[in-house]
Design an enzyme around this catalytic site. Structure first.
Site, PDB file in Angstrom:
ATOM      1  N   LYS A 233       0.832  -1.212   0.000  1.00 43.18           N
ATOM      2  CA  LYS A 233       0.000   0.000   0.000  1.00 43.18           C
ATOM      3  C   LYS A 233       0.863   1.258   0.000  1.00 43.18           C
TER       4      LYS A 233
ATOM      5  N   GLY B   4      -0.358 -14.580 -13.344  1.00 46.99           N
ATOM      6  CA  GLY B   4      -1.468 -14.532 -12.384  1.00 46.99           C
ATOM      7  C   GLY B   4      -2.016 -13.114 -12.260  1.00 46.99           C
TER       8      GLY B   4
ATOM      9  N   VAL C 287      -4.978 -10.700  -7.089  1.00 46.80           N
ATOM     10  CA  VAL C 287      -4.849  -9.474  -6.292  1.00 46.80           C
ATOM     11  C   VAL C 287      -3.426  -8.912  -6.347  1.00 46.80           C
ATOM     12  N   ILE C 288      -2.418  -9.772  -6.110  1.00 49.40           N
ATOM     13  CA  ILE C 288      -1.041  -9.269  -6.108  1.00 49.40           C
ATOM     14  C   ILE C 288      -0.655  -8.798  -7.514  1.00 49.40           C
TER      15      ILE C 288
ATOM     16  N   GLU D  52      -2.974 -14.718 -17.312  1.00 49.56           N
ATOM     17  CA  GLU D  52      -3.929 -15.281 -16.369  1.00 49.56           C
ATOM     18  C   GLU D  52      -4.514 -16.583 -16.916  1.00 49.56           C
TER      19      GLU D  52
ATOM     20  N   GLY E 246      -1.158 -17.286  -6.246  1.00 50.43           N
ATOM     21  CA  GLY E 246      -1.802 -17.729  -5.019  1.00 50.43           C
ATOM     22  C   GLY E 246      -0.795 -18.105  -3.950  1.00 50.43           C
TER      23      GLY E 246
ATOM     24  N   ALA F 177      -5.680 -10.375   6.057  1.00 53.25           N
ATOM     25  CA  ALA F 177      -5.163 -10.026   7.376  1.00 53.25           C
ATOM     26  C   ALA F 177      -6.293  -9.813   8.387  1.00 53.25           C
TER      27      ALA F 177
ATOM     28  N   HIS G 234     -23.035  15.661   3.108  1.00 55.52           N
ATOM     29  CA  HIS G 234     -22.931  16.190   1.751  1.00 55.52           C
ATOM     30  C   HIS G 234     -21.855  17.262   1.691  1.00 55.52           C
TER      31      HIS G 234
HETATM   32  P1  FAD Z   1       1.432 -14.396   8.198  1.00 59.55           P
HETATM   33  O1  FAD Z   1       1.264 -12.939   8.064  1.00 59.55           O
HETATM   34  O2  FAD Z   1       2.000 -15.148   7.069  1.00 59.55           O
HETATM   35  O3  FAD Z   1       2.327 -14.606   9.492  1.00 59.55           O
HETATM   36  C1  FAD Z   1       2.758 -15.844   9.895  1.00 59.55           C
HETATM   37  C2  FAD Z   1       4.017 -15.647  10.730  1.00 59.55           C
HETATM   38  O4  FAD Z   1       4.362 -16.884  11.331  1.00 59.55           O
HETATM   39  C3  FAD Z   1       5.212 -15.214   9.916  1.00 59.55           C
HETATM   40  O5  FAD Z   1       5.808 -14.081  10.514  1.00 59.55           O
HETATM   41  C4  FAD Z   1       6.149 -16.411   9.947  1.00 59.55           C
HETATM   42  O6  FAD Z   1       7.524 -16.034   9.966  1.00 59.55           O
HETATM   43  C5  FAD Z   1       5.760 -17.033  11.272  1.00 59.55           C
HETATM   44  N1  FAD Z   1       6.035 -18.462  11.350  1.00 59.55           N
HETATM   45  C6  FAD Z   1       5.696 -19.427  10.464  1.00 59.55           C
HETATM   46  N2  FAD Z   1       6.047 -20.641  10.923  1.00 59.55           N
HETATM   47  C7  FAD Z   1       6.626 -20.437  12.129  1.00 59.55           C
HETATM   48  C8  FAD Z   1       7.183 -21.291  13.104  1.00 59.55           C
HETATM   49  N3  FAD Z   1       7.201 -22.613  12.933  1.00 59.55           N
HETATM   50  N4  FAD Z   1       7.693 -20.729  14.213  1.00 59.55           N
HETATM   51  C9  FAD Z   1       7.682 -19.399  14.419  1.00 59.55           C
HETATM   52  N5  FAD Z   1       7.145 -18.539  13.525  1.00 59.55           N
HETATM   53  C10 FAD Z   1       6.627 -19.053  12.405  1.00 59.55           C
HETATM   54  N6  FAD Z   1      -4.383  -8.992   3.191  1.00 59.55           N
HETATM   55  C11 FAD Z   1      -5.261  -8.005   3.456  1.00 59.55           C
HETATM   56  O7  FAD Z   1      -6.191  -8.212   4.229  1.00 59.55           O
HETATM   57  N7  FAD Z   1      -5.139  -6.779   2.865  1.00 59.55           N
HETATM   58  C12 FAD Z   1      -4.141  -6.494   2.008  1.00 59.55           C
HETATM   59  O8  FAD Z   1      -4.058  -5.383   1.497  1.00 59.55           O
HETATM   60  C13 FAD Z   1      -3.202  -7.507   1.718  1.00 59.55           C
HETATM   61  N8  FAD Z   1      -2.189  -7.269   0.873  1.00 59.55           N
HETATM   62  C14 FAD Z   1      -1.268  -8.253   0.646  1.00 59.55           C
HETATM   63  C15 FAD Z   1      -0.246  -7.986  -0.261  1.00 59.55           C
HETATM   64  C16 FAD Z   1       0.687  -8.955  -0.537  1.00 59.55           C
HETATM   65  C17 FAD Z   1       1.805  -8.647  -1.494  1.00 59.55           C
HETATM   66  C18 FAD Z   1       0.610 -10.216   0.117  1.00 59.55           C
HETATM   67  C19 FAD Z   1       1.634 -11.278  -0.149  1.00 59.55           C
HETATM   68  C20 FAD Z   1      -0.415 -10.498   0.994  1.00 59.55           C
HETATM   69  C21 FAD Z   1      -1.365  -9.517   1.261  1.00 59.55           C
HETATM   70  N9  FAD Z   1      -2.435  -9.747   2.116  1.00 59.55           N
HETATM   71  C22 FAD Z   1      -3.353  -8.764   2.353  1.00 59.55           C
HETATM   72  C23 FAD Z   1      -2.605 -11.038   2.793  1.00 59.55           C
HETATM   73  C24 FAD Z   1      -2.085 -10.947   4.230  1.00 59.55           C
HETATM   74  O9  FAD Z   1      -0.734 -10.569   4.209  1.00 59.55           O
HETATM   75  C25 FAD Z   1      -2.266 -12.275   4.928  1.00 59.55           C
HETATM   76  O10 FAD Z   1      -3.604 -12.681   4.844  1.00 59.55           O
HETATM   77  C26 FAD Z   1      -1.876 -12.178   6.386  1.00 59.55           C
HETATM   78  O11 FAD Z   1      -0.548 -11.753   6.543  1.00 59.55           O
HETATM   79  C27 FAD Z   1      -2.066 -13.525   7.083  1.00 59.55           C
HETATM   80  O12 FAD Z   1      -1.765 -13.395   8.424  1.00 59.55           O
HETATM   81  P2  FAD Z   1      -1.265 -14.636   9.282  1.00 59.55           P
HETATM   82  O13 FAD Z   1      -0.942 -14.075  10.623  1.00 59.55           O
HETATM   83  O14 FAD Z   1      -2.209 -15.744   9.162  1.00 59.55           O
HETATM   84  O15 FAD Z   1       0.063 -15.128   8.571  1.00 59.55           O
HETATM   85  P1  NAI Z   2      -4.820 -14.779  -6.180  1.00 60.19           P
HETATM   86  O1  NAI Z   2      -5.491 -16.039  -5.824  1.00 60.19           O
HETATM   87  O2  NAI Z   2      -5.489 -13.492  -5.890  1.00 60.19           O
HETATM   88  O3  NAI Z   2      -4.499 -14.755  -7.733  1.00 60.19           O
HETATM   89  C1  NAI Z   2      -3.757 -15.759  -8.357  1.00 60.19           C
HETATM   90  C2  NAI Z   2      -4.133 -15.766  -9.823  1.00 60.19           C
HETATM   91  O4  NAI Z   2      -3.217 -16.578 -10.504  1.00 60.19           O
HETATM   92  C3  NAI Z   2      -5.518 -16.340 -10.065  1.00 60.19           C
HETATM   93  O5  NAI Z   2      -6.264 -15.443 -10.856  1.00 60.19           O
HETATM   94  C4  NAI Z   2      -5.237 -17.649 -10.758  1.00 60.19           C
HETATM   95  O6  NAI Z   2      -6.239 -18.004 -11.674  1.00 60.19           O
HETATM   96  C5  NAI Z   2      -3.928 -17.347 -11.452  1.00 60.19           C
HETATM   97  N1  NAI Z   2      -3.126 -18.526 -11.769  1.00 60.19           N
HETATM   98  C6  NAI Z   2      -2.924 -19.636 -11.007  1.00 60.19           C
HETATM   99  N2  NAI Z   2      -2.095 -20.490 -11.646  1.00 60.19           N
HETATM  100  C7  NAI Z   2      -1.760 -19.902 -12.815  1.00 60.19           C
HETATM  101  C8  NAI Z   2      -0.933 -20.280 -13.890  1.00 60.19           C
HETATM  102  N3  NAI Z   2      -0.279 -21.456 -13.897  1.00 60.19           N
HETATM  103  N4  NAI Z   2      -0.812 -19.451 -14.951  1.00 60.19           N
HETATM  104  C9  NAI Z   2      -1.459 -18.261 -14.952  1.00 60.19           C
HETATM  105  N5  NAI Z   2      -2.271 -17.859 -13.961  1.00 60.19           N
HETATM  106  C10 NAI Z   2      -2.405 -18.660 -12.895  1.00 60.19           C
HETATM  107  O7  NAI Z   2      -3.375 -14.873  -5.503  1.00 60.19           O
HETATM  108  P2  NAI Z   2      -2.209 -13.805  -5.361  1.00 60.19           P
HETATM  109  O8  NAI Z   2      -2.442 -12.627  -6.229  1.00 60.19           O
HETATM  110  O9  NAI Z   2      -0.968 -14.586  -5.504  1.00 60.19           O
HETATM  111  O10 NAI Z   2      -2.364 -13.347  -3.871  1.00 60.19           O
HETATM  112  C11 NAI Z   2      -2.341 -14.323  -2.840  1.00 60.19           C
HETATM  113  C12 NAI Z   2      -3.308 -13.982  -1.766  1.00 60.19           C
HETATM  114  O11 NAI Z   2      -2.809 -12.900  -1.001  1.00 60.19           O
HETATM  115  C13 NAI Z   2      -4.664 -13.495  -2.274  1.00 60.19           C
HETATM  116  O12 NAI Z   2      -5.509 -14.572  -2.570  1.00 60.19           O
HETATM  117  C14 NAI Z   2      -5.157 -12.736  -1.096  1.00 60.19           C
HETATM  118  O13 NAI Z   2      -5.725 -13.619  -0.191  1.00 60.19           O
HETATM  119  C15 NAI Z   2      -3.890 -12.136  -0.521  1.00 60.19           C
HETATM  120  N6  NAI Z   2      -3.756 -10.744  -0.977  1.00 60.19           N
HETATM  121  C16 NAI Z   2      -4.703  -9.852  -0.606  1.00 60.19           C
HETATM  122  C17 NAI Z   2      -4.634  -8.545  -1.017  1.00 60.19           C
HETATM  123  C18 NAI Z   2      -5.708  -7.614  -0.619  1.00 60.19           C
HETATM  124  O14 NAI Z   2      -6.492  -7.963   0.244  1.00 60.19           O
HETATM  125  N7  NAI Z   2      -5.799  -6.436  -1.224  1.00 60.19           N
HETATM  126  C19 NAI Z   2      -3.525  -8.056  -1.831  1.00 60.19           C
HETATM  127  C20 NAI Z   2      -2.599  -9.094  -2.201  1.00 60.19           C
HETATM  128  C21 NAI Z   2      -2.715 -10.375  -1.766  1.00 60.19           C
END
Ligand code: FAD
Ligand code: NAI
Length: 480
Positions: free
Chosen positions: A61, A195, A198-199, A218, A286, A335, A459
């Site tokens: 973000k 893909g 979202v990412i 995609e 994903g 999250a 408004h």
């Molecule tokens: P994680 O955040 O993955 O945390 C798990 C933690 O556990 C990690 O720090 C890891 O190091 C630790 N861990 C793992 N195994 C062990 C172990 N055995 N011992 C000790 N520690 C361990 N979600 C949103 O809602 N809004 C967004 O805008 C958004 N944007 C995203 C953008 C990107 C690029 C990505 C990749 C994800 C995004 N997400 C977003 C998804 C979001 O990041 C995850 O849903 C969220 O972080 C999940 O939280 P969690 O606590 O389950 O796991």
């Molecule tokens: P995603 O599930 O959003 O998108 C993955 C895309 O890749 C899908 O459209 C799928 O059809 C495509 N795909 C899968 N295999 C493929 C292949 N072999 N060739 C071409 N396309 C293929 O997963 P993404 O973007 O990796 O993000 C992972 C997760 O992180 C999301 O599902 C979401 O839960 C979380 N996230 C949330 C955000 C938010 O809340 N704004 C931002 C970024 C990530």
């Protein structure tokens, strides 16, 4: 020496885990949280906040905002009469800003742990066994030392990791997952993204605004298949039109090979066979649950076929007093979903009635315009045979949107045809991420479209579009 004993031990300090730990401590439990990851911390210190704070929600973000400002200065300032000469982007400064925000927030969680008396245990956590009331959890530190603690309750919050594609080696320099995609030193000339989820859309947009030619490949034949079809259609128009993202659908991926400094991606669609040559490639196909090294087998913790930890609706696993939350269990990988589960579990451990309403979890995609929704899409309602009425109002009809020069998109409300109860709200437009909160509150309270229609909205605000959409459900909008 006897093991240290805790009422609650949380494994993983991402948003699900750190929130669970804080809430458990607030409820009076002796609580520890184990975290292993240092996420390239300059001092090698363990970093709290998980994927979300370090390499997910927060850094993405921050970069989105920087790239949007640059794009606005380039394309939108002129319509306000603002002239800019010699505009340029300093990617290194943009990255420093992002890194500072991440550091500030991860340090903030350390502060919250201190404030709430959560014990931080740095190292990799795993189950080793059980003695009577207590689970034994090992913490393997980086320096090779091992401590075993006794936990009455264990909350597993180990999150998720990027899904890999066979034969595509991620080095996070040329071929990147989210980690590399969030830390490129300069905008690549040609960026490929596998893909268009979202990412792919969020980070593809960042680098497109900073000058890259972006092509997204995609696999699905439909764009944004999880979104409401009207939203997906509008998003497709905007992203592939004015914004110039090149999105290819229905792609069957072939070989991905490195050639000198470039990456060659072979793929097929129904139109034929193609080759994409790019300077950097993001793989965003994903994420998968992270249970490697957790020692699930040592205690008989049950996993689903997908690798997620099997839980009931209250995040209870098959084992007594062992819970699992966040990305490592079923449901959307978001999250806020994980944080709510953290609170629920801590409260249930305390004998309270914590719960999560999985029907009212908002989704946001932080593109420009933003996309946000809660509840059911029109496709889902049709498939489930639920009779509904829809009200849809464009931002173009709103004074504030015009004043802001942000007129793309609309709000659409779906309400039950007989009861008028709101079943889904879908927004594409500026600030959709904030506007969706009203819809989430409405759905949590079982509101009808009429309820929103009768609420006074300030408004001029964008929220008036929500008001008008609610009126439109009953075919009586006032300003459209
Ligand atoms: P994680 O955040 O993955 O945390 C798990 C933690 O556990 C990690 O720090 C890891 O190091 C630790 N861990 C793992 N195994 C062990 C172990 N055995 N011992 C000790 N520690 C361990 N979600 C949103 O809602 N809004 C967004 O805008 C958004 N944007 C995203 C953008 C990107 C690029 C990505 C990749 C994800 C995004 N997400 C977003 C998804 C979001 O990041 C995850 O849903 C969220 O972080 C999940 O939280 P969690 O606590 O389950 O796991
Ligand atoms: P995603 O599930 O959003 O998108 C993955 C895309 O890749 C899908 O459209 C799928 O059809 C495509 N795909 C899968 N295999 C493929 C292949 N072999 N060739 C071409 N396309 C293929 O997963 P993404 O973007 O990796 O993000 C992972 C997760 O992180 C999301 O599902 C979401 O839960 C979380 N996230 C949330 C955000 C938010 O809340 N704004 C931002 C970024 C990530």
């Amino acid at each position: 020496m006897a093991n240290r004993q805790f009422d609650v031990v949380v494994i993983g300090a991402g948003p699900a885990g750190y929130v669970a730990a804080i809430r458990a401590a607030q409820l009076g439990f002796a609580t520890a949280c184990i975290e292993s990851e240092s996420y390239a911390d300059p001092k090698g210190e363990v970093r709290l906040g998980g994927t979300c704070l370090n390499v997910g929600c927060i850094p993405s973000k921050a970069l989105l905002k920087s790239s949007e400002l640059y794009d606005e200065a380039k394309h939108a300032f002129a319509m306000h009469g603002i002239k800019v000469d010699g505009l340029s982007i300093d990617v290194a400064a943009m990255m420093r800003r992002k890194d500072n925000i991440v550091t500030q927030l991860t340090q903030g969680i350390r502060g919250l742990f201190r404030k709430n008396k959560v014990t931080l245990l740095a190292g990799r956590g795993s189950f080793v066994g059980r003695e009577g009331e207590y689970w034994q959890v090992a913490i393997d530190a980086k320096d090779g030392s091992r401590e075993i603690v006794d936990a009455r309750h264990v909350i597993v919050a180990t999150g998720s990791i990027p899904r890999r594609l066979a034969g595509v080696e991620v080095d996070n320099v040329t071929i990147c997952d989210n980690v590399g995609a969030l830390s490129m030193g300069t905008a690549p000339k040609r960026l490929g993204v596998i893909g268009a989820g979202v990412i792919g859309l969020e980070l593809g947009s960042v680098w497109k605004r900073l000058g890259a030619e972006v092509t997204l490949l995609e696999a699905m034949p439909d764009f944004l298949a999880a979104a409401d079809p009207a939203i997906a259609k509008e998003a497709w128009k905007v992203f592939t039109g004015k914004q110039g993202l090149d999105i290819r659908l229905g792609v069957r991926l072939g070989a991905v090979v490195r050639k000198n400094d470039a990456v060659i991606v072979e793929y097929e669609t129904n139109e034929g066979a193609f080759t994409l040559e790019c300077d950097k490639l993001i793989v965003s196909v994903g994420r998968i649950p992270n249970t490697a090294g957790l020692g699930a087998e040592n205690v008989g913790l049950s996993l689903e076929e997908s690798g997620r930890i099997r839980v009931d609706e209250h995040c209870q696993t098959n084992l007594e007093r062992v819970w699992a939350i966040g990305d490592v269990v079923r449901g959307p990988m978001l999250a806020h979903k994980g944080m709510e589960e953290g609170v629920m579990v801590a409260e249930r451990i305390a004998g309270q009635a914590g719960h999560v309403n999985y029907e009212a979890i908002p989704w946001v995609i932080y593109t420009h315009p933003e996309i946000a929704w809660v509840g059911k899409t029109e496709t889902q309602l049709k498939n489930e045979g639920i009779a509904y009425r829809a009200g849809q109002i464009p931002f173009l009809a709103n004074g504030r949107a015009l004043g802001q020069g942000e007129t793309v998109g609309f709000v659409k409300i779906l309400a039950h045809a007989n009861t008028d109860r709101i079943l889904g709200v879908h927004i594409i437009g500026t600030n959709a991420s904030e506007l969706i909160s009203e819809a989430v509150v409405a759905m949590e309270f079982g509101a009808s479209a009429e309820d929103i229609a009768r609420i006074c909205h300030a408004h001029p605000t964008l929220s008036e579009v929500m008001h008008e959409a609610a009126l439109a459900v009953d075919k009586r909008p006032l300003h459209f």
